[in-house]
Design a protein around this motif. Structure first.
Motif, short mmCIF file in Angstrom:
data_model
loop_
_atom_site.label_atom_id
_atom_site.label_comp_id
_atom_site.label_asym_id
_atom_site.label_seq_id
_atom_site.Cartn_x
_atom_site.Cartn_y
_atom_site.Cartn_z
N LYS A 62 0.85 -1.18 0.00
CA LYS A 62 0.00 0.00 0.00
C LYS A 62 0.89 1.23 0.00
N LEU A 63 0.58 2.19 -0.87
CA LEU A 63 1.37 3.41 -0.98
C LEU A 63 0.57 4.62 -0.54
N ASN A 64 1.27 5.60 -0.01
CA ASN A 64 0.64 6.89 0.27
C ASN A 64 0.25 7.56 -1.05
N GLN A 65 -0.92 8.12 -1.08
CA GLN A 65 -1.40 8.88 -2.24
C GLN A 65 -1.51 8.04 -3.52
N PHE A 66 -1.71 6.74 -3.36
CA PHE A 66 -1.97 5.92 -4.56
C PHE A 66 -2.78 4.71 -4.14
N ASP A 67 -4.02 4.66 -4.57
CA ASP A 67 -4.86 3.50 -4.30
C ASP A 67 -5.71 3.11 -5.50
N ALA A 68 -5.30 3.59 -6.66
CA ALA A 68 -6.09 3.34 -7.87
C ALA A 68 -5.98 1.89 -8.32
N GLN A 69 -4.85 1.24 -8.01
CA GLN A 69 -4.64 -0.13 -8.46
C GLN A 69 -3.97 -0.93 -7.35
N GLU A 70 -4.13 -2.24 -7.42
CA GLU A 70 -3.50 -3.15 -6.47
C GLU A 70 -2.04 -3.36 -6.86
N ILE A 71 -1.14 -3.25 -5.89
CA ILE A 71 0.29 -3.43 -6.15
C ILE A 71 0.74 -4.71 -5.46
N ILE A 72 1.15 -5.70 -6.25
CA ILE A 72 1.54 -7.00 -5.73
C ILE A 72 3.01 -7.28 -6.06
N VAL A 73 3.76 -7.67 -5.02
CA VAL A 73 5.15 -8.09 -5.23
C VAL A 73 5.13 -9.57 -5.61
N SER A 74 5.64 -9.90 -6.78
CA SER A 74 5.61 -11.29 -7.23
C SER A 74 6.46 -12.16 -6.31
N ARG A 75 6.13 -13.43 -6.24
CA ARG A 75 6.81 -14.36 -5.34
C ARG A 75 8.32 -14.38 -5.59
N GLU A 76 8.72 -14.30 -6.85
CA GLU A 76 10.14 -14.36 -7.19
C GLU A 76 10.89 -13.12 -6.73
#
Length: 251
Positions: A227-241
């Motif tokens: 989750k980022l400050n001032q950005f919630d328009a899209q989901e941000i996922i760190v890939s497993r790798e």
């Protein structure tokens, strides 16, 4: 093509092997240490190509070349910043930055197949490369970006950037004022211009600023959600790798 992998992280080695098998590249074996590699080379014929991690569990992989003469072509797989590796190109060595991208791997294999060198006893200058790893070449990074707003140009300092992201074949800069601006570049090109201690590419779609991280949540399939400050328009996922490298970057 006969290939071996030298990689001390078993999951990374298995992932690379699966990616190579998709390209119909046979992997003869995976070795995990300097000592194991030296023993293998002393008792087996040279492969056509070696995928070689730099930092192994018992030392730098360059120590292998102190004990045995390697005539195989080499592609280094490394988490080191590419600008510290200019000597690799001077020595005609290709390299892939971790986490390895499938398209970049395919390009590297194709490059080897198209420009396959004749094996020789030419000694590569590994001492110079090791010096660069210990004392990397100083690199300057972007301090600001110029974006177009109507008929005007706006300057945005790097420290005001929350993240960069790609969408609908475009690349965008998002600021801490919750505004997005279209850039005339790609995320791949941006990676070369951003200070690595501040920015991390968590996926193919997102590159984030460390100061913008608000929360990190365990996600399905051993991934992380950011989750980022001032950005919630899209989901941000760190890939497993990329999770391990991401955690290292955070610390």
């Amino acid at each position: 093509m006969n290939v071996i992998i030298i990689e001390d992280e078993a999951p990374a080695g298995r992932r690379l092997q699966r990616m190579l098998e998709k390209l119909n590249v046979e992997v003869a074996t995976t070795l995990q240490s300097v000592a194991e590699a030296i023993l293998w080379f002393k008792n087996n014929p040279q492969p056509d190509l070696i995928f070689l991690d730099i930092q192994l569990s018992d030392g730098l992989s360059f120590e292998i070349f102190d004990e045995v003469t390697i005539t195989s072509a080499i592609i280094f797989t490394t988490a080191y910043d590419e600008y510290a590796l200019q000597a690799f190109k001077l020595n005609s060595i290709d390299y892939l930055l971790k986490p390895i991208d499938e398209d970049e791997l395919k390009q590297a294999v194709t490059k080897y197949q198209n420009f396959q060198p004749v094996k020789s006893d030419v000694q590569l200058n590994f001492e110079d490369i090791k010096k660069l790893l210990v004392n990397p070449i100083e690199r300057t990074y972007r301090k600001r970006f110029t974006v177009k707003v109507g008929q005007h140009l706006k300057l945005i300092p790097v420290d005001e950037v929350v993240c960069f992201y790609s969408e609908n074949k475009g690349t965008y800069l998002h600021t801490n004022q919750n505004r997005s601006y279209l850039l005339d570049t790609t995320l791949e090109a941006l990676q070369d211009e951003l200070p690595p201690e501040k920015f991390f590419r968590v996926s193919r779609k997102f590159c984030i600023h460390i100061d913008a991280v608000k929360d990190i949540i365990n996600y399905s399939n051993a991934r992380l959600q950011v989750k980022l400050n001032q950005f919630d328009a899209q989901e941000i996922i760190v890939s497993r790798e990329r999770v391990k490298d991401f955690k290292d970057w955070l610390s």
